[in-house]
Design a protein around this motif. Structure first.
Motif, PDB file in Angstrom:
ATOM      1  N   PRO A  25      10.097   2.137  10.259  1.00 11.76           N
ATOM      2  CA  PRO A  25       8.593   1.859  10.294  1.00 11.76           C
ATOM      3  C   PRO A  25       7.973   3.144   9.446  1.00 11.76           C
ATOM      4  O   PRO A  25       6.672   2.982   8.998  1.00 11.76           O
ATOM      5  CB  PRO A  25       8.262   2.526  11.335  1.00 11.76           C
ATOM      6  CG  PRO A  25       9.614   2.859  11.985  1.00 11.76           C
ATOM      7  CD  PRO A  25      11.172   2.366  11.030  1.00 11.76           C
ATOM      8  N   HIS A  26       8.985   4.055   8.954  1.00 12.61           N
ATOM      9  CA  HIS A  26       8.700   5.509   8.011  1.00 12.61           C
ATOM     10  C   HIS A  26       8.054   4.810   6.661  1.00 12.61           C
ATOM     11  O   HIS A  26       9.868   4.441   5.616  1.00 12.61           O
ATOM     12  CB  HIS A  26       8.853   6.055   8.181  1.00 12.61           C
ATOM     13  CG  HIS A  26       9.267   5.876   9.331  1.00 12.61           C
ATOM     14  ND1 HIS A  26       8.297   7.403  10.361  1.00 12.61           N
ATOM     15  CD2 HIS A  26      10.222   6.677  10.299  1.00 12.61           C
ATOM     16  CE1 HIS A  26       8.883   7.579  11.959  1.00 12.61           C
ATOM     17  NE2 HIS A  26       9.916   6.907  11.859  1.00 12.61           N
ATOM     18  N   ALA A  27       7.495   4.642   5.980  1.00 13.84           N
ATOM     19  CA  ALA A  27       7.119   4.999   4.524  1.00 13.84           C
ATOM     20  C   ALA A  27       8.127   5.890   3.460  1.00 13.84           C
ATOM     21  O   ALA A  27       8.442   6.900   3.939  1.00 13.84           O
ATOM     22  CB  ALA A  27       5.398   4.621   3.527  1.00 13.84           C
ATOM     23  N   VAL A  28       8.857   5.406   2.452  1.00 13.32           N
ATOM     24  CA  VAL A  28       9.905   6.305   1.596  1.00 13.32           C
ATOM     25  C   VAL A  28       9.160   5.836  -0.271  1.00 13.32           C
ATOM     26  O   VAL A  28      10.054   7.476  -0.908  1.00 13.32           O
ATOM     27  CB  VAL A  28      10.953   5.174   1.563  1.00 13.32           C
ATOM     28  CG1 VAL A  28      12.078   4.737   2.063  1.00 13.32           C
ATOM     29  CG2 VAL A  28      10.898   3.329   0.718  1.00 13.32           C
ATOM     30  N   SER A  74       1.294  -1.290  -0.024  1.00 15.16           N
ATOM     31  CA  SER A  74      -0.025  -0.341   0.112  1.00 15.16           C
ATOM     32  C   SER A  74       0.961   1.254  -0.046  1.00 15.16           C
ATOM     33  O   SER A  74       0.264   2.030  -0.810  1.00 15.16           O
ATOM     34  CB  SER A  74      -0.457  -0.016   0.866  1.00 15.16           C
ATOM     35  OG  SER A  74      -0.495  -0.113   2.533  1.00 15.16           O
ATOM     36  N   GLN A  75       1.662   0.902   1.109  1.00 16.18           N
ATOM     37  CA  GLN A  75       3.009   1.691   1.520  1.00 16.18           C
ATOM     38  C   GLN A  75       4.487   1.764   1.001  1.00 16.18           C
ATOM     39  O   GLN A  75       4.441   0.342   1.057  1.00 16.18           O
ATOM     40  CB  GLN A  75       3.006   3.046   2.181  1.00 16.18           C
ATOM     41  CG  GLN A  75       1.477   3.902   2.464  1.00 16.18           C
ATOM     42  CD  GLN A  75       1.951   4.624   3.153  1.00 16.18           C
ATOM     43  OE1 GLN A  75       2.206   6.224   3.566  1.00 16.18           O
ATOM     44  NE2 GLN A  75       1.867   3.666   4.522  1.00 16.18           N
ATOM     45  N   ILE A  76       5.737   2.194   0.209  1.00 15.50           N
ATOM     46  CA  ILE A  76       6.237   0.828   0.578  1.00 15.50           C
ATOM     47  C   ILE A  76       7.491   1.767   1.250  1.00 15.50           C
ATOM     48  O   ILE A  76       7.818   3.003   1.540  1.00 15.50           O
ATOM     49  CB  ILE A  76       7.288   1.982  -1.234  1.00 15.50           C
ATOM     50  CG1 ILE A  76       6.476   0.986  -2.143  1.00 15.50           C
ATOM     51  CG2 ILE A  76       9.018   1.031  -1.431  1.00 15.50           C
ATOM     52  CD1 ILE A  76       7.188   1.025  -3.461  1.00 15.50           C
ATOM     53  N   ARG A 133      -4.112   5.837  -4.842  1.00 17.23           N
ATOM     54  CA  ARG A 133      -4.605   4.771  -3.716  1.00 17.23           C
ATOM     55  C   ARG A 133      -3.753   3.281  -3.089  1.00 17.23           C
ATOM     56  O   ARG A 133      -3.862   3.524  -1.728  1.00 17.23           O
ATOM     57  CB  ARG A 133      -5.653   3.357  -4.448  1.00 17.23           C
ATOM     58  CG  ARG A 133      -6.521   2.492  -3.350  1.00 17.23           C
ATOM     59  CD  ARG A 133      -7.416   2.130  -4.362  1.00 17.23           C
ATOM     60  NE  ARG A 133      -7.036   0.928  -5.076  1.00 17.23           N
ATOM     61  CZ  ARG A 133      -7.206  -0.380  -4.610  1.00 17.23           C
ATOM     62  NH1 ARG A 133      -7.054  -0.399  -3.247  1.00 17.23           N
ATOM     63  NH2 ARG A 133      -7.151  -1.123  -5.590  1.00 17.23           N
ATOM     64  N   LEU A 134      -2.322   3.169  -4.135  1.00 20.56           N
ATOM     65  CA  LEU A 134      -1.294   2.064  -3.684  1.00 20.56           C
ATOM     66  C   LEU A 134       0.141   2.310  -4.411  1.00 20.56           C
ATOM     67  O   LEU A 134      -0.321   2.117  -5.534  1.00 20.56           O
ATOM     68  CB  LEU A 134      -2.088   0.818  -2.964  1.00 20.56           C
ATOM     69  CG  LEU A 134      -2.678  -0.244  -4.118  1.00 20.56           C
ATOM     70  CD1 LEU A 134      -1.415  -1.168  -5.222  1.00 20.56           C
ATOM     71  CD2 LEU A 134      -2.907  -1.145  -3.673  1.00 20.56           C
ATOM     72  N   VAL A 135       0.885   1.434  -3.643  1.00 24.53           N
ATOM     73  CA  VAL A 135       1.853   1.707  -4.345  1.00 24.53           C
ATOM     74  C   VAL A 135       3.027   0.371  -4.024  1.00 24.53           C
ATOM     75  O   VAL A 135       3.257   0.310  -2.401  1.00 24.53           O
ATOM     76  CB  VAL A 135       3.361   2.823  -4.094  1.00 24.53           C
ATOM     77  CG1 VAL A 135       2.271   3.927  -5.258  1.00 24.53           C
ATOM     78  CG2 VAL A 135       3.333   3.018  -3.049  1.00 24.53           C
ATOM     79  N   PHE A 152      11.537   0.099 -10.216  1.00 20.12           N
ATOM     80  CA  PHE A 152       9.916  -0.218 -10.911  1.00 20.12           C
ATOM     81  C   PHE A 152       9.140   0.346  -9.642  1.00 20.12           C
ATOM     82  O   PHE A 152       9.183  -1.010  -9.204  1.00 20.12           O
ATOM     83  CB  PHE A 152      10.071  -0.723 -12.229  1.00 20.12           C
ATOM     84  CG  PHE A 152      11.492  -0.133 -13.255  1.00 20.12           C
ATOM     85  CD1 PHE A 152      10.704   0.870 -14.180  1.00 20.12           C
ATOM     86  CD2 PHE A 152      12.604  -0.522 -13.771  1.00 20.12           C
ATOM     87  CE1 PHE A 152      11.023   1.232 -15.148  1.00 20.12           C
ATOM     88  CE2 PHE A 152      12.857   0.298 -14.184  1.00 20.12           C
ATOM     89  CZ  PHE A 152      12.280   0.336 -15.277  1.00 20.12           C
ATOM     90  N   TYR A 153       7.901   0.598  -9.588  1.00 23.59           N
ATOM     91  CA  TYR A 153       6.750   0.144  -8.922  1.00 23.59           C
ATOM     92  C   TYR A 153       4.998   0.128  -9.242  1.00 23.59           C
ATOM     93  O   TYR A 153       5.658   0.306 -10.835  1.00 23.59           O
ATOM     94  CB  TYR A 153       6.832   1.092  -7.663  1.00 23.59           C
ATOM     95  CG  TYR A 153       6.739   2.304  -8.175  1.00 23.59           C
ATOM     96  CD1 TYR A 153       4.946   3.009  -7.932  1.00 23.59           C
ATOM     97  CD2 TYR A 153       7.190   3.693  -8.068  1.00 23.59           C
ATOM     98  CE1 TYR A 153       4.433   4.391  -8.386  1.00 23.59           C
ATOM     99  CE2 TYR A 153       6.789   5.072  -8.533  1.00 23.59           C
ATOM    100  CZ  TYR A 153       5.569   5.338  -8.779  1.00 23.59           C
ATOM    101  OH  TYR A 153       5.170   6.190  -9.359  1.00 23.59           O
ATOM    102  N   ASN A 154       3.946  -0.666  -9.305  1.00 22.31           N
ATOM    103  CA  ASN A 154       2.784  -0.870  -9.597  1.00 22.31           C
ATOM    104  C   ASN A 154       2.085  -0.429  -8.536  1.00 22.31           C
ATOM    105  O   ASN A 154       2.841   0.125  -7.098  1.00 22.31           O
ATOM    106  CB  ASN A 154       2.420  -2.757  -9.081  1.00 22.31           C
ATOM    107  CG  ASN A 154       3.814  -3.590 -10.072  1.00 22.31           C
ATOM    108  OD1 ASN A 154       3.541  -3.097 -11.314  1.00 22.31           O
ATOM    109  ND2 ASN A 154       4.316  -4.146  -8.878  1.00 22.31           N
ATOM    110  N   SER A 155       1.365   0.445  -8.994  1.00 21.61           N
ATOM    111  CA  SER A 155       0.512   1.054  -8.313  1.00 21.61           C
ATOM    112  C   SER A 155      -1.604   1.244  -8.514  1.00 21.61           C
ATOM    113  O   SER A 155      -1.491  -0.292  -9.331  1.00 21.61           O
ATOM    114  CB  SER A 155       0.736   2.488  -9.163  1.00 21.61           C
ATOM    115  OG  SER A 155       0.064   2.819 -10.197  1.00 21.61           O
ATOM    116  N   ALA A 156      -1.714   1.270  -8.408  1.00 19.54           N
ATOM    117  CA  ALA A 156      -4.096   1.617  -8.567  1.00 19.54           C
ATOM    118  C   ALA A 156      -4.286   2.691  -8.417  1.00 19.54           C
ATOM    119  O   ALA A 156      -4.089   3.610  -7.228  1.00 19.54           O
ATOM    120  CB  ALA A 156      -4.336   0.627  -7.793  1.00 19.54           C
TER     121      ALA A 156
END
Length: 319
Positions: free
Chosen positions: A205-208, A188-190, A219-221, A237-241
């Motif tokens: 614990p902190h999203a990058v 949802s976060q990376i 919505r998400l990565v 490379f990342y996926n997302s919605a």
């Protein structure tokens, strides 16, 4: 520092990149194009890959490409969607693959059943092949790791993220940075985790990387293939919605010396569902990249389509 020493350091850095990295600059990711309008892998038969073949990891072995893909059968009932295992297919041209008849990794311990083993990523580090995958027991997803010396016999380490109840999508940087291994993960976060031995991981614990409300990744990565070391930094490379449920591919660049520091990211998708087999399937409107290999002057990106098929896109590295 005198100018001669500075030049020598720059040359050494460039030489190191030529040995260990990919000569790909960030703006070039926008040149990603499909290599074919048809899937390169489809479900078949009545066994472990009869329902779906998708979300592949990829690695080059000499002049062959090995594709480790999520295969789904028809087991289960009611709301259950089938059990996943990891199959293997090989190719000498990147487009035509020959499948192994049996899965390479099967669900075995209780935390892998009935959902199975999903969504692999793979890297080679010092002659050892490291695969991350998601184990799903029907209610909880756990990011797991396995390793192999020959890509045939695999030893499972088990779940590697202890501090998160739900964890997926582990993309390991294929070399140490400042004495540590780094892994991007999350669906949802990376987030980022570090390890000294590739088995025990400490989580920041902190999203990058987070979703952006006004973009294609609202919505998400989640991470795609293992990151690439490039002249500019760490390319992920990342996926997302977005909130319409459409999955697209983006890219982010992180600092090579501080892998949790985001430098830039794409402002528009690099790949999105356009073809019929990317739009219609188990989950409609999905392109989901997990495998990347450098091959014949191109960077090949292998992706799952509609949770049913596998496609391939490429960036020409020669230009």
């Amino acid at each position: 520092m005198n100018s001669k020493r500075a030049i020598l350091l720059l040359l050494f850095f460039a030489f190191s990149l030529s040995l260990f990295g990919v000569n790909l600059y960030f703006d070039k990711v926008y040149e990603l194009k499909r290599l074919t309008d048809y899937p390169v892998l489809l479900p078949e038969g009545i066994g472990f890959q009869s329902k779906a073949t998708f979300n592949p990891a990829a690695i080059r072995v000499d002049d062959e490409i090995y594709l480790f893909y999520r295969a789904e059968d028809w087991t289960g009932h009611n709301s259950w969607n089938g059990t996943s295992s990891i199959g293997l297919a090989k190719s000498e041209d990147g487009l035509n693959f020959v499948k192994e008849s049996e899965p390479i990794i099967k669900p075995e311990p209780p935390y892998e059943i009935p959902g199975g083993c999903e969504d692999p990523r793979i890297v080679e580090i010092d002659g050892l092949y490291i695969m991350t995958y998601t184990a799903y027991d029907g209610s909880q997803a756990r990011l797991c790791l396995a390793y192999s010396k020959d890509l045939k016999e695999w030893t499972k380490v088990g779940p590697i993220i202890k501090s998160f109840r739900w964890s997926k999508s582990g993309a390991i940087v294929p070399q140490k940075i400042n004495g540590k291994y780094y892994m991007y993960f999350g669906d949802s976060q990376i987030y980022i985790a570090t390890s000294s031995d590739l088995k025990n991981w400490n989580v920041n614990p902190h999203a990058v990387l987070r979703p952006r409300p006004d973009k294609f990744d609202a919505r998400l990565v989640e991470p795609g293939p293992p990151p690439l070391i490039t002249p500019e930094g760490i390319l992920l490379f990342y996926n997302s919605a977005d909130y319409s449920g459409i999955y697209r591919v983006g890219a982010a660049l992180f600092d090579l010396n501080k892998p949790d520091r985001l430098l830039k990211r794409t402002d528009k998708p690099l790949l999105e569902p356009e073809l019929s087999w990317e739009k219609y399937g188990q989950v409609p409107n999905v392109v989901f990249v997990e495998g990347a290999v450098e091959y014949n002057g191109k960077l090949l990106l292998y992706y799952g389509a509609a949770d049913l098929y596998i496609g391939v896109a490429a960036i020409d590295l020669a230009n």
